[in-house]
Write a protein that holds these residues in place. Structure first.
Motif, PDB file in Angstrom:
ATOM      1  N   HIS A 297       0.766  -1.236   0.010  1.00  0.00           N
ATOM      2  CA  HIS A 297      -0.077  -0.087  -0.056  1.00  0.00           C
ATOM      3  C   HIS A 297       0.899   1.305   0.002  1.00  0.00           C
ATOM      4  O   HIS A 297       0.672   2.170  -0.696  1.00  0.00           O
ATOM      5  CB  HIS A 297      -0.971   0.095   1.366  1.00  0.00           C
ATOM      6  CG  HIS A 297      -1.883  -1.054   1.053  1.00  0.00           C
ATOM      7  ND1 HIS A 297      -2.336  -1.720   2.519  1.00  0.00           N
ATOM      8  CD2 HIS A 297      -2.604  -1.837   0.202  1.00  0.00           C
ATOM      9  CE1 HIS A 297      -3.167  -2.833   1.959  1.00  0.00           C
ATOM     10  NE2 HIS A 297      -3.370  -2.597   0.837  1.00  0.00           N
ATOM     11  N   ALA A 298       1.830   1.335   0.847  1.00  0.00           N
ATOM     12  CA  ALA A 298       2.839   2.431   0.971  1.00  0.00           C
ATOM     13  C   ALA A 298       3.829   2.595  -0.136  1.00  0.00           C
ATOM     14  O   ALA A 298       4.161   3.718  -0.697  1.00  0.00           O
ATOM     15  CB  ALA A 298       3.287   2.551   2.329  1.00  0.00           C
ATOM     16  N   THR A 299       4.435   1.330  -0.407  1.00  0.00           N
ATOM     17  CA  THR A 299       5.408   1.456  -1.335  1.00  0.00           C
ATOM     18  C   THR A 299       5.004   1.291  -2.920  1.00  0.00           C
ATOM     19  O   THR A 299       5.270   2.379  -3.416  1.00  0.00           O
ATOM     20  CB  THR A 299       6.548   0.346  -1.126  1.00  0.00           C
ATOM     21  OG1 THR A 299       7.147   0.417   0.083  1.00  0.00           O
ATOM     22  CG2 THR A 299       7.712   0.655  -1.950  1.00  0.00           C
TER      23      THR A 299
ATOM     24  N   ASN B 139       1.950   3.855  -3.002  1.00  0.00           N
ATOM     25  CA  ASN B 139       2.158   5.277  -2.156  1.00  0.00           C
ATOM     26  C   ASN B 139       0.645   5.764  -1.748  1.00  0.00           C
ATOM     27  O   ASN B 139       0.496   7.004  -2.021  1.00  0.00           O
ATOM     28  CB  ASN B 139       2.495   6.171  -3.194  1.00  0.00           C
ATOM     29  CG  ASN B 139       3.336   7.458  -2.396  1.00  0.00           C
ATOM     30  OD1 ASN B 139       3.381   7.362  -1.030  1.00  0.00           O
ATOM     31  ND2 ASN B 139       3.295   8.602  -3.151  1.00  0.00           N
ATOM     32  N   ARG B 140      -0.286   5.077  -1.246  1.00  0.00           N
ATOM     33  CA  ARG B 140      -1.338   5.342  -0.461  1.00  0.00           C
ATOM     34  C   ARG B 140      -1.138   6.036   0.751  1.00  0.00           C
ATOM     35  O   ARG B 140      -2.028   6.810   1.034  1.00  0.00           O
ATOM     36  CB  ARG B 140      -2.226   4.103  -0.205  1.00  0.00           C
ATOM     37  CG  ARG B 140      -2.694   3.511  -1.523  1.00  0.00           C
ATOM     38  CD  ARG B 140      -3.921   4.530  -1.931  1.00  0.00           C
ATOM     39  NE  ARG B 140      -5.125   4.521  -1.375  1.00  0.00           N
ATOM     40  CZ  ARG B 140      -5.893   5.167  -1.143  1.00  0.00           C
ATOM     41  NH1 ARG B 140      -5.817   6.616  -1.591  1.00  0.00           N
ATOM     42  NH2 ARG B 140      -7.010   5.311  -0.332  1.00  0.00           N
ATOM     43  N   ASP B 141       0.034   6.030   1.564  1.00  0.00           N
ATOM     44  CA  ASP B 141       0.170   6.516   2.660  1.00  0.00           C
ATOM     45  C   ASP B 141       0.291   8.130   2.484  1.00  0.00           C
ATOM     46  O   ASP B 141       0.098   9.064   3.373  1.00  0.00           O
ATOM     47  CB  ASP B 141       1.359   6.071   3.615  1.00  0.00           C
ATOM     48  CG  ASP B 141       2.647   5.894   2.798  1.00  0.00           C
ATOM     49  OD1 ASP B 141       2.711   6.140   1.369  1.00  0.00           O
ATOM     50  OD2 ASP B 141       3.954   6.160   3.642  1.00  0.00           O
TER      51      ASP B 141
END
Lengths: 421, 573
Positions: free
Chosen positions: B530-532, B535-537
């Motif tokens: 999700h984050a990498t 890039n949802r963070d």
């Protein structure tokens, strides 16, 4: 008798490969052993170096490295260590981005953009700082990429171009739940497939024909990253020609073809550098006190000793199982190195899904030479260095730094190990 | 009565949905309001045990008899919600022989079929039982999907003309001249969500009678009319395993105690539970010791649980009630019986009836009793038919065919879909569009997800409880974005993103209590995806910091790539 080498690298991901290539190119006799399939299959295939510091987007990662905490892996290898690792990477791959220190912003399959330092040639025409309008194309059955939604989302992210999306049916009779490699192989082989109206066309042309009605003057067209496995450049060239527009891939989640292509390329480079590789074999134990004398490798149930002068531990983090945990605590399973952690399990995480989770930083605590340390700060072993996600002290998803840390610490560990020989 | 009486039912759990269905089938005009999703309260937070009555066969034989009666009814009318697993009461060496005999006698007295198995026979049935389990009593316990059951009740109620409003919180009871005449509701649905025309804002729903079926919240609702209903909420933890270590409900055969039951449920097994009185049904500590306790204690019955993978934990609050003046100290002493409190008879305030206490297994019987009570009050002459008329989805469940060929789905996925959908399978799965799997862990396809969205709009949590999508090993790591994407283009990008974020956060909430071993690895992988990868963070569209696009590499100048002209002459690599 043991199987002997100068440097034994444990782990076949980006860090292990970087360490092994670096050490082999320095002239060491290098052997790499890995247990599971590389986690590159699960990664996007982009090489993130440093995308955010304190939550702010970073245009030039090298400018901001000094702002990282003291225990960050980049502070150990230094800016020059990162630069040298990227130079090595650029030399052995055909990735783009090396012409500038600046990060590029790459569209994600979730519909946003993220900063990355190196990107595959297939992603190059898709960069978000390029102001050409883009058409995103998805396939009805490929559920990880909804192109019209991604187009709306990416516009909401403020990009300097217009984006539209279209969903088409992939030509050829793929079943609704076909694996992504089936799409790639169909395009690689370019066999004739049945298309609208019962005609038969080569797969690449058939796909271009499906997309053409949606083109509407867009200068570049993005597809999910399934454009070929063996011949991605050929697939992309044919589609670009057929559409009269630059074609690019949007990186996807697992299984990731760009990740697999990168792993293939790096294994080739390792082979060219003259290292030996064995996969599917876990290291299950070691012998030694101050120094690791040898490790025991499980080969089909038999424990075979492997001896080396120097060892590089590149077994990955929580995802790769280089860091393990149970209800009582967290540890590094191969050499039983210390992993700093909050004593209370409920302090390992935060309540918000993207909170500042302690678990994201779990890993061994290295000294200035990347050797894992014990409670007193002394190296656990004289001749073991750690690289990549098994290192603590960085939150790679938040920083977008995973590949950069792996390449830089891998290369540094490989070079340091070779200097000890 | 001159016109059809209108009843407002407050509470969208099993009891409220059951009451709404029963009243609607008898021809009354019904509106059900629920503050969250259907099953938002206790019903969605239980282990899904269909009691045989065996559990109460010693301590509370009246309840035991009700349970076995309702057990038989639900196997019939709710067949697509029930899995007939059978159950075992297992005796370890340290458990009392006398109690084992009492349990057996109790089952016989209550008409619960019970058979004594030796330790060896019990292990033949459940191979992972501990080697020192001495013997067991086999009873007809089962497993129910509470989501499926409540949704089916609500669907039936709607078919009979009821209005069902979720995400609609009762903010007040309307009291005029000492009589309850309706409810004030705050509709909280997000934009784009289908709530039958009422998307947000306050509404006064006037009714001839209001039924308070809010379980652990019943005291709060009654208080809005100045009435005192002393509900004693008691929390309990349930821990979900990633596979079914047992295919039978396994109970420990001892008088009472925490952590004494394992219920197989779909692809998982659910371990329960604790019993701790709490002050507030919505805000109570979810503690590590509770999770550790159920794993440690139940490992004595089923040793592999100690090393097995848990995927999340959740807590539920029992709506316990005991009449004034009993004064039990320990929540485990409070009766599981239910009480119908007509506030006219009890407090001299007409227009309101509360139903409190009780058990999930007897929800239909409680609904029947309250519907009988209201019909008598209104002089409506209509019989209860809920014990005879199957719920939507259970009309024709014997007609399971080979859906693999018919719907182009691979066999196990087709079978699971049909099990979930029951007799609605044909209607939902028959589509000309491609029907790929969206949730790999639970084998949920696009057609099922779209069918659920037709019912609930943008509420992905409501889609989840109808389909089980995102409830498997990866806890949504691989499918949240796929589910969200199905909302587009019917709903705008910002709405989709909002719903997506809500689901991600909801899936994270329960996983926090399972963060060690493989599930911690999974959490890190999900975080990376999700984050990498996405890039949802730090998504600039979602309020993350917006990059200065011009300051970043645009890729063209130094790479030697030329922009293709309109004629298209792009080379490859």
């Amino acid at each position: 008798m043991a199987i002997e080498s100068d440097v034994l690298v444990i782990g076949g991901g980006l860090a292990g490969l970087s360490a092994a290539i670096a050490a082999a190119r320095e002239g060491a006799h290098v052997r790499l052993v890995s247990y599971k399939q590389s986690t590159l299959k699960q990664a996007s295939g982009l090489v993130d170096v440093l995308g955010y510091v304190d939550g702010e987007p970073v245009a030039d990662p090298f400018e901001r490295m000094a702002d990282l905490p003291d225990d960050h892996p980049y502070r150990i290898v230094g800016e020059s260590g990162v630069r040298e690792a990227l130079a090595l990477f650029d030399e052995v791959t055909d990735y783009r981005g090396g012409h500038t220190d600046r990060n590029a912003l790459v569209p994600t399959h979730g519909g946003t953009v993220k900063p990355t330092a190196r990107y595959p040639a297939s992603a190059a025409p898709g960069l978000a700082s390029d102001d050409r309008d883009a058409l995103l194309v998805g396939f009805e059955t490929l559920v990880d990429f909804d192109a019209p939604l991604a187009a709306d989302h990416i516009e909401a992210a403020g990009v300097p171009f217009a984006a539209d999306g279209a969903t088409v049916r992939f030509p050829g009779d793929l079943r609704a739940d076909a694996k992504v490699t089936r799409y790639a192989h169909l395009l690689d082989e370019d066999r004739a497939v049945e298309t609208d109206g019962g005609r038969r066309l080569p797969a690449r042309e058939a796909l271009a024909e499906r997309v053409r009605p949606h083109l509407d003057g867009h200068e570049r067209v993005g597809f999910p990253a399934v454009l070929g496995d063996d011949d991605p450049a050929g697939v992309r060239a044919a589609l670009s020609k057929g559409l009269g527009a630059d074609v690019f891939e949007v990186p996807m989640g697992p299984p990731s073809l760009p990740g697999l292509r990168l792993a293939d390329r790096l294994y080739e480079a390792l082979d060219e550098a003259g290292a030996s590789v064995e996969t599917g074999v876990p290291v299950v134990d070691y012998e030694g006190e101050e120094r690791v004398e040898r490790v025991l490798v499980d080969r089909k149930g038999a424990e075979v000793p492997y001896a080396a002068d120097q060892y590089v531990l590149a077994t990955g983090g929580l995802v790769g199982k280089g860091v393990e945990s149970d209800r009582e605590g967290v540890r590094e399973p191969v050499f039983d190195c210390r992993v700093p952690q909050p004593a209370d399990r409920y302090d390992w995480f935060e309540d918000a899904v993207f909170g500042d989770h302690a678990f994201a930083r779990f890993g061994v605590d290295p000294d200035g030479e990347l050797r894992p340390t014990d409670e007193r700060g002394d190296p656990e072993f004289e001749n073991v260095r750690a690289a990549g996600s098994v290192l603590g002290g960085h939150d790679f998803p938040a920083e977008k730094s995973g590949a950069g840390v792996s390449l830089a610490t891998g290369r540094a560990a490989g070079v340091l190990a070779t200097e000890e020989l | 009565m001159a016109s059809t009486p209108h009843v407002a039912v407050v509470g969208g759990g099993s009891t409220g949905a059951g009451i709404a269905r029963d009243l609607a089938m008898r021809g009354l005009d019904v509106t059900l309001v629920e503050q969250g999703n259907l099953t938002h309260g206790t019903t969605g937070r239980m282990h899904g045990l269909l009691h045989s009555g065996g559990r109460y066969a010693v301590s509370d034989q009246a309840s035991a008899e009700e349970c076995i009666e309702e057990n038989r009814v639900l196997r019939d009318v709710a067949a697509h919600c029930v899995e007939e697993t059978g159950g075992l009461f297992v005796k370890r060496p340290e458990d009392s022989e006398e109690y084992f005999r009492e349990k057996l006698r109790g089952c016989e007295a209550c008409g619960i079929p019970a058979e004594v198995l030796s330790g060896r026979e019990a292990r033949q049935r459940e191979p992972y039982l501990a080697a020192d389990v001495e013997k067991a009593i086999a009873v007809p316990d089962g497993a129910v999907d509470p989501f499926r059951l409540v949704v089916a009740n609500a669907a039936s109620a709607r078919q009979h003309g009821a209005r069902i409003e979720t995400h609609s919180k009762v903010t007040d009871l309307l009291v005029e001249g000492g009589e309850v005449v309706g409810v004030a509701v705050e509709h909280g649905a997000k934009s784009g969500e289908r709530v039958h025309g009422v998307q947000s804002g306050r509404e006064e729903i006037r009714a001839d009678h209001v039924v308070n079926a809010t379980g652990a919240w019943a005291g709060r609702v009654a208080e809005m009319a100045g009435l005192d209903v002393a509900v004693r909420p008691s929390k309990g933890v349930m821990t979900i395993m990633n596979v079914r270590q047992v295919d039978t409900v396994v109970n420990r055969c001892r008088p009472k105690g925490d952590a004494d039951i394992v219920v197989p449920h779909e692809t998982t097994a659910i371990l329960g539970t604790t019993d701790e009185e709490v002050a507030d049904p919505e805000d109570y500590p979810e503690e590590q010791w509770e999770v550790d306790l159920v794993i440690d204690e139940l490992s004595e019955l089923i040793p592999i649980l100690a090393e097995a993978r848990t995927i999340r934990s959740f807590w539920g609050v029992r709506p316990l009630y005991e009449p004034p003046d009993v004064g039990s100290e320990d929540p485990t002493d409070i009766t599981r019986d239910y009480f119908l409190l007509d506030h006219d008879d009890r407090d001299g305030v007409p227009g309101l009836t509360s139903i409190v206490g009780g058990k999930f297994t007897t929800y239909r019987m409680m609904a029947e009793e309250i519907a009988d009570h209201l019909c008598a009050r209104f002089g409506v002459d209509a019989d209860c038919r809920t014990a005879d008329v199957p719920l939507p989805g259970s009309e024709d469940v014997d007609r399971l065919r080979d859906y693999m060929d018919e719907f182009g789905l691979r066999s196990p996925i087709g079978r699971r879909s049909v099990e979930r959908l029951g007799s609605r399978a044909d209607q939902v799965l028959r589509t000309d569009d491609p029907n790929p799997v969206l949730c790999d862990c639970e084998g949920v396809t696009r057609a099922e997800v779209r069918d659920a969205m037709d019912d609930v709009g943008t509420d992905l949590n409501a889609v989840r409880i109808r389909t089980r999508a995102s409830m498997g090993n990866c806890q949504g790591g691989f499918c949240c974005h796929r589910l969200a994407a199905e909302l587009h283009p019917d709903h705008g990008e910002a709405t989709v993103r909002d719903s997506w974020d809500d689901l991600l956060q909801e899936r994270w909430k329960g996983q926090r209590h399972a963060l060690w071993g493989q599930q911690l690895s999974q959490a890190m992988l999900n975080y990376a995806l999700h984050a990498t990868t996405q890039n949802r963070d730090r998504d600039p569209a979602a309020g993350g910091p917006s990059p200065d696009y011009e300051a970043f590499d645009d890729g063209r100048r130094a790479t030697g790539e030329t922009r293709p002209d309109a004629a298209g002459d792009a080379d490859g690599d």
